[in-house]
Design a protein around this motif. Structure first.
Motif, mmCIF file in Angstrom:
data_model
loop_
_atom_site.group_PDB
_atom_site.id
_atom_site.type_symbol
_atom_site.label_atom_id
_atom_site.label_comp_id
_atom_site.label_asym_id
_atom_site.label_seq_id
_atom_site.Cartn_x
_atom_site.Cartn_y
_atom_site.Cartn_z
ATOM 1 N N ALA A 11 0.151 2.979 -4.525
ATOM 2 C CA ALA A 11 -0.944 3.935 -4.377
ATOM 3 C C ALA A 11 -1.040 4.793 -5.630
ATOM 4 O O ALA A 11 -2.135 5.053 -6.146
ATOM 5 C CB ALA A 11 -0.729 4.797 -3.142
ATOM 6 N N SER A 56 0.839 -1.193 0.000
ATOM 7 C CA SER A 56 0.000 0.000 0.000
ATOM 8 C C SER A 56 0.880 1.252 0.000
ATOM 9 O O SER A 56 0.439 2.316 0.416
ATOM 10 C CB SER A 56 -0.896 -0.002 1.239
ATOM 11 O OG SER A 56 -0.072 -0.143 2.393
ATOM 12 N N GLY A 57 2.104 1.090 -0.435
ATOM 13 C CA GLY A 57 3.065 2.186 -0.384
ATOM 14 C C GLY A 57 2.860 3.188 -1.497
ATOM 15 O O GLY A 57 1.890 3.136 -2.253
ATOM 16 N N VAL A 58 3.816 4.125 -1.598
ATOM 17 C CA VAL A 58 3.680 5.256 -2.505
ATOM 18 C C VAL A 58 3.491 4.813 -3.955
ATOM 19 O O VAL A 58 2.611 5.291 -4.667
ATOM 20 C CB VAL A 58 4.931 6.161 -2.391
ATOM 21 C CG1 VAL A 58 4.859 7.276 -3.415
ATOM 22 C CG2 VAL A 58 5.032 6.721 -0.987
ATOM 23 N N THR A 68 1.747 6.785 3.169
ATOM 24 C CA THR A 68 1.641 6.555 1.727
ATOM 25 C C THR A 68 1.004 7.806 1.136
ATOM 26 O O THR A 68 0.869 8.823 1.834
ATOM 27 C CB THR A 68 0.796 5.301 1.448
ATOM 28 O OG1 THR A 68 0.732 5.085 0.045
ATOM 29 C CG2 THR A 68 -0.624 5.436 2.011
#
Lengths: 293, 264, 362
Positions: A146, A141-143, B41
């Motif tokens: 996402a 669910s990281g950058v 995030t």
């Protein structure tokens, strides 16, 4: 009489001069023998020690060697470490080359100097924090995932993969490799490159036939450094690669941190050192070999 | 090489991409240190200083910061002294075993840190000095002295070779020529070398982790937090560590560059 | 008997296998301006460095005022040197540079400053006392270097090609500054250079070195008019060196036969050579004469004109003899304008018998 005084003066001057000389020469010899050569030699010796009742005893037995080299998991680790470091080196060299080519041949002197300055900075900043940052960026669910989800893509699994490990390796090695490659390329006589273009040599052919052979020594040295750094790194394969199966450096960490089996860790370390020595030696031979045909 | 403007823009674009890759982790670490989400995030959560507050109120972090500071300053001092002595020896004298001598000095950075860490751990245990701040300092000095040597040696090679003889010629003994001429000339490089070796020592974790015992340094704390779970505290400490290292590196570079400009 | 200020006694200097200076003997008296001159690698700088104690002789002795200096370290000698690179300390300003030697001698700060400023003033650069070295011009740096060496009031000043970095006009000015200084101070200057014009313009005596040996020592005039050997004759330049074999010889004169003809030359101090030996003599370009008609005297060579070179009012003519060898003659421009050389098929180069200088076989 006057001759006698002059000899004493001479010998005292000579003595003073040698005191001066040794003041600068000896400290590093003593320091490095005691704290660099000493530890390394002791580590080799330690690989023959024995552990009884959780205590290490000085001895000379082959047990650790036989035990480690006789296990499949050791050889799995060995092959894995080679594979990861090898892939990492190839990828890093390929990714770095266009950047180094741009800096060496296209950029102005000022841009080149600034770029090198920027590339030195990461070398002196915390590798550990950068790897942790990658961990967050690459997570499910990281950058990156996402971001990709806005495009309707993913999620991709990037952590605990070889991809993750190689990204980690590159965090460590890419700046150094670009610097070394840039120096290697910048040392080429540019008029030869231009001559090749003028003779109608196409760009990729010029790179392959003219630039690569002339920059060979520098490029091989860059690759050797890249391999050594990747081969010895435990952080990337541990945090980004998932550590299963472990690489050799992880094996050392686990062995040391989980008990008193230092001699077995020493076996792994000695195997690593021999491997790296052979790689470095082969690299140097290849770098300075006279070209054949 | 005439109509290659598109190629040129492509290459510059590529270069920008590579630099993004190199600096992305540093940038994100700083951004996330001000981000309220527990698992950072995008899109970003709200702005917060709570991670910094947590770190600020953690006595373990303060203790580690003190240890780190002691270690890096002591390391920088020892490494710079050793590096200076070695660089001067290489500059001034030639002798038969010089390649061996230089190898002894310059080799440590080519040995993987994890191997040095194991070797140091075992050796210090054998000597009975393991688990002390001193052991970290010693190990770091071995590791960083080559950098100090390289920086100061480079500076010496920019010196007019007659300068030292000129001092002798005007009545300076070897010692006073060293103090009055060589050291002042090398001063920018000495400051640089001090900053850079301090920065390397401040960031080093593998050897510190192995030999530190209970005297944890900042990177060891980070390593332990990271091994546990995801905790944005790391970003806060990390940003602080970046700030310190970058400051040191930039001071080092600026000192060297302005000095050079002035002399040209 | 008073010992000479400097004496070299069969001094040898070896660097590994290379012999830089080979059995050199000479003396320098107090108050002399001596130039040591030679091509690069002839050992002149090594000789100077041995005098300053920066190199130790491999053999022989270097004496100053009768004292053997071999083992006296550089910093205990008062032999300041003006370096080719000047070697000014870049991290000190002009005044601090000048004070350096005094500081090493333990002179108190106020006194140091006074004497440094005095010397900067004497060198006409007092206004730059507090300036950084990097901000000074070449000529100003030169003066700081001189002040730095002279402020310690030495008996001898060593100079190692100090003017080689300056442009031609400045060289001429600094030459007069140096000669004036030397005369005023009355101390000894030892000046190493490869430039003949610098050496001849300033020195009382010139030592010419070649491959570690001394080729000749003498006044500029001696060296110019009476070169001791072929090396000196060639190095000094503007000489026509004519080679042949010895024919008839008396105690005072000798006949030398070569491809250019047969010539009679005064032997000077030389011993009578054996018949059939190779021998050379020198005709200085500015002593030779030219004419379009064949001169009456015997010492003449028929040539054709190759080219002319004008430097100020002096013209050098380059001539080619019938056997292909090149000869030079120097004369005033107004003398040349009286002659009509362009029309002449043959030009005769001639000289009086006492204007040729015999140099023997080597």
């Amino acid at each position: 009489m006057s001759e006698a005084t002059s000899t004493t003066a001479a010998s005292s001057a000579a003595r003073q001069s040698s005191v001066f000389k040794l003041t600068f020469r000896l400290p590093i010899i003593i320091w490095q023998s005691l704290f660099f050569i000493g530890p390394l030699c002791f580590m080799v010796a330690m690989s023959f020690f024995i552990v009884r009742n959780y205590r290490m005893q000085e001895d000379f037995v082959m047990k650790n060697w036989l035990k480690m080299l006789g296990r499949d998991y050791f050889w799995d680790s060995y092959v894995l470490t080679w594979g990861l470091a090898g892939i990492g080196t190839v990828v890093t060299m390929l990714v770095a080359f266009p950047a180094a080519y741009t800096l060496a041949f296209k950029a102005s002197e000022a841009v080149r100097r600034w770029a090198i300055f920027m590339l030195i900075i990461p070398f002196f900043t915390s590798y550990l924090v950068r790897i942790f940052s990658w961990y967050v960026i690459l997570a499910e669910s990281g950058v990156i995932n996402a971001g990709l989800s806005y495009l309707g893509l993913g999620p991709f699994v990037m952590l605990n993969t070889k991809f993750g490990t190689v990204v980690g390796y590159m965090t460590l090695t890419l700046p150094l490799v670009i610097i070394l490659q840039t120096f290697a390329l910048a040392n080429i006589d540019r008029s030869l490159v231009e001559a090749a273009f003028n003779l109608g040599c196409r760009p990729f052919r010029t790179i392959y036939r003219v630039i690569l052979p002339m920059a060979r020594t520098g490029l091989i040295i860059a690759a050797v450094f890249c391999f050594i750094l990747s081969f010895g790194d435990f952080v990337s394969p541990y945090y980004l690669g998932g550590s299963k199966p472990p690489t050799l450096p992880i094996l050392i960490v686990d062995t040391v941190k989980s008990g008193q089996q230092w001699p077995r860790a020493a076996v792994v370390a000695v195997v690593m050192m021999v491997t790296l020595f052979v790689v470095a030696f082969a690299g140097i031979m290849a770098a300075y070999r006279r070209r054949v045909g | 090489m005439s109509d290659n403007r598109p190629l040129r823009w492509f290459l510059y674009g590529y270069l920008a991409l590579v630099f993004t890759f190199i600096f992305a982790p540093i940038l994100f670490s700083v951004i996330f240190s001000f981000n309220s989400d527990r698992f950072p995030t995008i899109p970003l959560g709200s702005f917060t200083l709570k991670w910094y507050q947590t770190v600020w109120n953690d006595p373990d972090v303060w203790e580690a910061a003190r240890t780190s500071l002691t270690v890096s300053l002591s390391t920088a001092t020892i490494a710079t002294l050793l590096g200076f002595a070695t660089a001067y020896t290489d500059y001034r004298y030639s002798f038969r075993l010089k390649p061996v001598y230089l190898g002894l000095v310059l080799l440590p950075p080519t040995i993987p840190l994890i191997i040095m860490a194991l070797a140091m751990l075992a050796w210090f245990a054998k000597l009975g000095i393991s688990g002390q701040v001193m052991s970290i300092i010693i190990a770091h000095s071995v590791l960083t002295a080559p950098f100090a040597m390289a920086i100061i040696r480079l500076r010496l090679s920019q010196m007019d070779p007659s300068l030292e003889s000129a001092a002798w010629n005007l009545g300076a003994s070897q010692w006073s020529a060293l103090r009055r001429v060589i050291v002042p000339f090398c001063l920018p490089a000495i400051i640089s070398s001090f900053c850079l070796t301090a920065a390397v020592s401040f960031d080093e974790f593998a050897i510190s982790w192995f030999v530190s015992g209970l005297n944890k340094t900042i990177p060891v704390i980070i390593l332990e937090i990271v091994t546990g779970n995801i905790d944005p505290q790391v970003n806060a400490i990390g940003s602080f560590v970046f700030l310190v290292s970058m400051t040191l590196v930039i001071i080092a570079q600026v000192v060297l560059m302005t000095r050079r400009k002035k002399e040209v | 008997m008073v010992a000479p200020l400097v004496e070299f006694r069969s001094v040898v200097k070896r660097f590994d296998d290379f012999v830089a200076v080979e059995r050199v003997n000479f003396t320098i008296e107090a108050g002399e301006f001596v130039a040591i001159m030679g091509p690069s690698g002839c050992g002149k700088t090594t000789t100077l460095r041995m005098l300053a104690g920066l190199e130790a002789p491999s053999e022989g002795e270097v004496l100053m005022e009768g004292r053997v200096m071999n083992d006296v370290p550089a910093h205990e000698r008062d032999t300041p040197l003006v370096w080719q690179s000047l070697a000014l300390f870049p991290f000190l300003n002009a005044r601090e540079n000048v004070e350096f030697g005094l500081q090493m001698r333990g002179v108190a700060a106020a006194e140091r400053r006074r004497r440094a400023l005095e010397w900067l003033d004497r060198m006409e650069i007092a206004e730059f006392a507090e300036r950084d070295i990097a901000s000074l011009s070449g000529g100003q740096k030169q003066r700081v270097a001189l002040a730095r060496s002279l402020v310690i009031e030495p008996r001898i000043l060593l100079l190692d090609e100090p003017l080689s970095a300056l442009d031609a006009n400045l060289v001429i000015r600094m030459q007069s500054v140096l000669t004036k200084l030397q005369r005023e101070l009355g101390i000894t200057f030892v000046y190493v250079t490869h430039s003949q014009s610098e050496a001849f313009a300033m020195a009382d005596r010139v030592v010419i070195m070649s491959r570690g040996h001394i080729a000749q020592i003498g006044s500029p005039k001696d060296i110019y008019r009476a070169p001791a050997n072929r090396f000196v004759a060639e190095f000094v330049g503007r000489n026509n060196i004519i080679t042949g074999t010895v024919g008839k010889a008396t105690a005072k004169t000798v006949t030398i036969d070569g491809s250019l003809g047969s010539f009679t030359v005064d032997l000077g101090q030389h011993e009578k050579p054996r018949q059939g030996d190779t021998a050379r003599f020198v005709v200085a370009a500015d002593l030779a004469q030219i004419s379009t008609a064949k001169p009456r005297r015997g010492n003449a060579i028929a040539c054709s004109l190759i080219s002319e070179e004008f430097i100020g009012s002096v013209v050098t003519l380059f001539l080619e003899a019938e056997d292909g060898s090149e000869l030079k003659v120097q004369l005033q421009e107004r003398e040349l304008s009286k002659m009509d050389l362009k029309q002449a098929a043959t030009i005769y180069l001639s000289w009086a018998a006492d204007q040729a200088h015999y140099i023997g076989a080597d």
